[in-house]
Design a protein around this motif. Structure first.
Motif, PDB file in Angstrom:
ATOM      1  N   GLN A 190       7.501  11.960  -6.417  1.00  0.00           N
ATOM      2  CA  GLN A 190       6.765  11.500  -5.242  1.00  0.00           C
ATOM      3  C   GLN A 190       5.861  10.308  -5.548  1.00  0.00           C
ATOM      4  OE1 GLN A 190       3.241  12.003  -4.539  1.00  0.00           O
ATOM      5  NE2 GLN A 190       2.824  12.724  -6.601  1.00  0.00           N
ATOM      6  N   SER A 191       5.465  10.141  -6.802  1.00  0.00           N
ATOM      7  CA  SER A 191       4.606   9.015  -7.164  1.00  0.00           C
ATOM      8  C   SER A 191       5.391   7.716  -7.358  1.00  0.00           C
ATOM      9  CB  SER A 191       3.836   9.334  -8.450  1.00  0.00           C
ATOM     10  OG  SER A 191       4.729   9.543  -9.535  1.00  0.00           O
ATOM     11  N   ASP A 192       6.731   7.780  -7.276  1.00  0.00           N
ATOM     12  CA  ASP A 192       7.564   6.601  -7.505  1.00  0.00           C
ATOM     13  C   ASP A 192       7.697   5.700  -6.278  1.00  0.00           C
ATOM     14  OD1 ASP A 192       8.086   7.315 -10.146  1.00  0.00           O
ATOM     15  OD2 ASP A 192       9.835   8.514  -9.603  1.00  0.00           O
ATOM     16  N   TYR A 193       7.270   6.175  -5.108  1.00  0.00           N
ATOM     17  CA  TYR A 193       7.412   5.360  -3.904  1.00  0.00           C
ATOM     18  C   TYR A 193       6.655   4.044  -4.055  1.00  0.00           C
ATOM     19  CZ  TYR A 193       9.265   9.497  -1.535  1.00  0.00           C
ATOM     20  OH  TYR A 193      10.033  10.569  -1.175  1.00  0.00           O
ATOM     21  N   GLY A 194       7.278   2.963  -3.602  1.00  0.00           N
ATOM     22  CA  GLY A 194       6.663   1.648  -3.738  1.00  0.00           C
ATOM     23  C   GLY A 194       5.642   1.329  -2.670  1.00  0.00           C
ATOM     24  N   ASN A 195       5.527   2.178  -1.655  1.00  0.00           N
ATOM     25  CA  ASN A 195       4.585   1.921  -0.564  1.00  0.00           C
ATOM     26  C   ASN A 195       3.617   3.088  -0.391  1.00  0.00           C
ATOM     27  OD1 ASN A 195       6.628   3.624   0.282  1.00  0.00           O
ATOM     28  ND2 ASN A 195       6.671   2.846   2.381  1.00  0.00           N
ATOM     29  N   LEU A 196       3.121   3.574  -1.517  1.00  0.00           N
ATOM     30  CA  LEU A 196       2.217   4.720  -1.526  1.00  0.00           C
ATOM     31  C   LEU A 196       0.775   4.240  -1.682  1.00  0.00           C
ATOM     32  CD1 LEU A 196       2.773   7.860  -1.514  1.00  0.00           C
ATOM     33  CD2 LEU A 196       2.379   7.774  -3.979  1.00  0.00           C
ATOM     34  N   LEU A 197      -0.114   4.773  -0.863  1.00  0.00           N
ATOM     35  CA  LEU A 197      -1.540   4.468  -0.964  1.00  0.00           C
ATOM     36  C   LEU A 197      -2.326   5.766  -1.092  1.00  0.00           C
ATOM     37  CD1 LEU A 197      -1.987   1.736   1.816  1.00  0.00           C
ATOM     38  CD2 LEU A 197      -1.921   1.368  -0.656  1.00  0.00           C
ATOM     39  N   SER A 198      -3.327   5.753  -1.939  1.00  0.00           N
ATOM     40  CA  SER A 198      -4.191   6.917  -2.090  1.00  0.00           C
ATOM     41  C   SER A 198      -5.246   6.910  -0.988  1.00  0.00           C
ATOM     42  CB  SER A 198      -4.879   6.886  -3.456  1.00  0.00           C
ATOM     43  OG  SER A 198      -5.840   5.836  -3.491  1.00  0.00           O
ATOM     44  N   PRO A 199      -5.885   8.051  -0.725  1.00  0.00           N
ATOM     45  CA  PRO A 199      -6.970   8.074   0.263  1.00  0.00           C
ATOM     46  C   PRO A 199      -8.085   7.079  -0.069  1.00  0.00           C
ATOM     47  CG  PRO A 199      -6.288  10.306  -0.250  1.00  0.00           C
ATOM     48  CD  PRO A 199      -5.566   9.407  -1.209  1.00  0.00           C
ATOM     49  N   VAL A 200      -8.373   6.903  -1.351  1.00  0.00           N
ATOM     50  CA  VAL A 200      -9.411   5.944  -1.759  1.00  0.00           C
ATOM     51  C   VAL A 200      -9.007   4.528  -1.355  1.00  0.00           C
ATOM     52  CG1 VAL A 200     -10.585   4.892  -3.727  1.00  0.00           C
ATOM     53  CG2 VAL A 200     -10.240   7.371  -3.660  1.00  0.00           C
ATOM     54  N   GLU A 201      -7.737   4.185  -1.569  1.00  0.00           N
ATOM     55  CA  GLU A 201      -7.256   2.848  -1.207  1.00  0.00           C
ATOM     56  C   GLU A 201      -7.289   2.638   0.305  1.00  0.00           C
ATOM     57  OE1 GLU A 201      -4.021   1.681  -4.623  1.00  0.00           O
ATOM     58  OE2 GLU A 201      -3.529   3.374  -3.318  1.00  0.00           O
ATOM     59  N   VAL A 202      -6.926   3.671   1.056  1.00  0.00           N
ATOM     60  CA  VAL A 202      -6.946   3.564   2.519  1.00  0.00           C
ATOM     61  C   VAL A 202      -8.379   3.425   3.019  1.00  0.00           C
ATOM     62  CG1 VAL A 202      -6.432   4.774   4.676  1.00  0.00           C
ATOM     63  CG2 VAL A 202      -4.778   4.814   2.804  1.00  0.00           C
ATOM     64  N   GLN A 203      -9.300   4.177   2.425  1.00  0.00           N
ATOM     65  CA  GLN A 203     -10.710   4.091   2.819  1.00  0.00           C
ATOM     66  C   GLN A 203     -11.260   2.693   2.551  1.00  0.00           C
ATOM     67  OE1 GLN A 203     -12.745   6.564   4.299  1.00  0.00           O
ATOM     68  NE2 GLN A 203     -14.088   4.790   4.551  1.00  0.00           N
ATOM     69  N   LYS A 204     -10.944   2.132   1.389  1.00  0.00           N
ATOM     70  CA  LYS A 204     -11.411   0.782   1.055  1.00  0.00           C
ATOM     71  C   LYS A 204     -10.823  -0.249   2.006  1.00  0.00           C
ATOM     72  CE  LYS A 204     -12.340   1.451  -3.885  1.00  0.00           C
ATOM     73  NZ  LYS A 204     -11.944   1.066  -5.276  1.00  0.00           N
ATOM     74  N   LEU A 205      -9.550  -0.067   2.360  1.00  0.00           N
ATOM     75  CA  LEU A 205      -8.898  -0.988   3.287  1.00  0.00           C
ATOM     76  C   LEU A 205      -9.567  -0.920   4.655  1.00  0.00           C
ATOM     77  CD1 LEU A 205      -6.626  -2.969   3.946  1.00  0.00           C
ATOM     78  CD2 LEU A 205      -5.126  -1.009   4.370  1.00  0.00           C
ATOM     79  N   LYS A 206      -9.864   0.278   5.103  1.00  0.00           N
ATOM     80  CA  LYS A 206     -10.530   0.452   6.394  1.00  0.00           C
ATOM     81  C   LYS A 206     -11.910  -0.194   6.387  1.00  0.00           C
ATOM     82  CE  LYS A 206     -12.078   4.011   9.650  1.00  0.00           C
ATOM     83  NZ  LYS A 206     -12.210   5.470   9.894  1.00  0.00           N
ATOM     84  N   GLU A 207     -12.642   0.004   5.296  1.00  0.00           N
ATOM     85  CA  GLU A 207     -13.988  -0.569   5.191  1.00  0.00           C
ATOM     86  C   GLU A 207     -13.939  -2.091   5.134  1.00  0.00           C
ATOM     87  OE1 GLU A 207     -15.570   1.324   1.757  1.00  0.00           O
ATOM     88  OE2 GLU A 207     -15.968   3.234   2.781  1.00  0.00           O
ATOM     89  N   SER A 208     -12.944  -2.636   4.437  1.00  0.00           N
ATOM     90  CA  SER A 208     -12.834  -4.093   4.342  1.00  0.00           C
ATOM     91  C   SER A 208     -12.512  -4.712   5.692  1.00  0.00           C
ATOM     92  CB  SER A 208     -11.764  -4.483   3.318  1.00  0.00           C
ATOM     93  OG  SER A 208     -10.466  -4.152   3.783  1.00  0.00           O
ATOM     94  N   LEU A 209     -11.715  -4.020   6.491  1.00  0.00           N
ATOM     95  CA  LEU A 209     -11.385  -4.525   7.826  1.00  0.00           C
ATOM     96  C   LEU A 209     -12.595  -4.455   8.741  1.00  0.00           C
ATOM     97  CD1 LEU A 209      -7.878  -2.870   8.277  1.00  0.00           C
ATOM     98  CD2 LEU A 209      -8.350  -5.289   7.909  1.00  0.00           C
ATOM     99  N   GLY A 210     -13.405  -3.405   8.559  1.00  0.00           N
ATOM    100  CA  GLY A 210     -14.600  -3.259   9.380  1.00  0.00           C
ATOM    101  C   GLY A 210     -15.653  -4.293   9.061  1.00  0.00           C
ATOM    102  N   ALA A 211     -15.585  -4.834   7.842  1.00  0.00           N
ATOM    103  CA  ALA A 211     -16.586  -5.820   7.414  1.00  0.00           C
ATOM    104  C   ALA A 211     -16.239  -7.234   7.847  1.00  0.00           C
ATOM    105  CB  ALA A 211     -16.728  -5.773   5.890  1.00  0.00           C
ATOM    106  N   ARG A 212     -15.020  -7.418   8.368  1.00  0.00           N
ATOM    107  CA  ARG A 212     -14.606  -8.775   8.757  1.00  0.00           C
ATOM    108  C   ARG A 212     -15.264  -9.205  10.061  1.00  0.00           C
ATOM    109  NH1 ARG A 212      -8.063  -8.443   7.547  1.00  0.00           N
ATOM    110  NH2 ARG A 212      -8.239  -8.063   5.310  1.00  0.00           N
TER     111      ARG A 212
END
Length: 299
Positions: free
Chosen positions: A277-299
């Motif tokens: 399951q870790s071999d998927y090339g389009n996998l994001l962890s909850p930490v990565e998703v949270q950071k992405l959400k926060e970065s979008l909110g800061a724009r």
């Protein structure tokens, strides 16, 4: 028949399929599973033990397969199980399909497609199910048929349709809800809808359609995969595209080949012998998703 005493790790879809694959040639003495609630129960008269009981059991080897093999190995090694006692079976050696399962899976997909078409609900076949279509295999040859809907609104409508339609009265329907607020969802939102055939036999796997409800962030559809997220870029889905499957026209991502390349790599057309399951090339962890959400909110 091999006289070695074999335990199978996991009594889920992959474990049950592995049992059917090995039972005629190996001495299967039971199962081990992480779910402690299954301890002491049986599958096809074979006892299921919780993993923490493993040191008390007498066995020669433990058979494993599926996308969680690395996690299984780590757990077994933490219990001081030697690699020589771990019997890993290649994913592509396991067959979930039978003639009746193929017929049942195709019937469910026909009814689902009809509901989607009649009510103008967009959906997309994804993951190993999509790869299976391109490999010209039956959808019943994978553990379950994976697809996703793009909104909670569509999920609510679809659930209402299938729970009142006579087409689905012979199937089990489960609506899985989020039990608490998470990064992209609220408590009570629909996580997935699972449709399965009711007849469950030890010699045959039920047909299962696993419908995930995607969240949307940064021009990506986000689908939960265990504790992580698999993302599908929106631009890969834009535009209608249908794949001919027997007498059905199934909706797939418009740039399906690009999506499969993102998911499995450039050699996606060839089924891998081993896939974690870790071999998927389009996998994001909850930490990565949270950071992405926060970065979008800061724009």
């Amino acid at each position: 028949m091999c006289k070695e005493k074999i335990l199978i790790f996991g009594v889920g879809v992959a474990g049950r399929a592995l049992y059917r694959e090995l039972n005629s040639t190996h001495n299967i003495i039971g199962f081990i599973d992480n779910n402690k609630r299954l301890d002491g129960t049986k599958y096809n008269n074979k006892k299921i033990h919780s993993l923490d009981k493993l040191p008390l059991l007498s066995f020669d080897k433990i058979a494993i397969t599926g996308i969680w093999v690395n996690s299984m190995k780590n757990q077994l090694q933490s219990l001081n199980i030697k690699d020589s006692k771990i019997m890993e079976i290649a994913d592509n050696a396991i067959n979930f399909s039978t003639q009746s399962r193929t017929k049942e899976t195709d019937n469910i997909m026909k009814n689902i497609s009809q509901i989607f078409t009649d009510n103008k609900i967009d959906y997309y076949i994804i993951g190993s199910s999509l790869a299976t279509l391109f490999r010209n295999k039956d959808l019943s040859s994978v553990a379950d048929v994976d697809l996703f809907l793009t909104s909670q609104k569509d999920a609510i409508s679809f659930y209402d349709f299938i729970t009142t339609s006579p087409l689905f009265k012979e199937y089990d329907i489960e609506k899985v809800l989020y039990l608490e607020d998470e990064i992209l969802v609220k408590k009570g939102d629909i996580k997935k809808i699972i449709i399965s055939s009711k007849s469950i036999k030890a010699q045959e796997e039920p047909s299962i359609i696993d419908i995930s409800i995607a969240d949307f962030l940064d021009e990506k559809y986000m689908v939960r995969h265990g504790v992580n997220y698999i993302y599908i870029p929106k631009n890969l889905c834009e535009g209608l595209r249908y794949h001919k499957y027997k007498d059905l026209e199934l909706q797939i991502p418009f740039l399906a080949e690009d999506y499969l390349c993102l998911l499995y790599g450039k050699n996606w057309i060839i089924p891998p012998k081993k896939w974690d399951q870790s071999d998927y090339g389009n996998l994001l962890s909850p930490v990565e998703v949270q950071k992405l959400k926060e970065s979008l909110g800061a724009r």
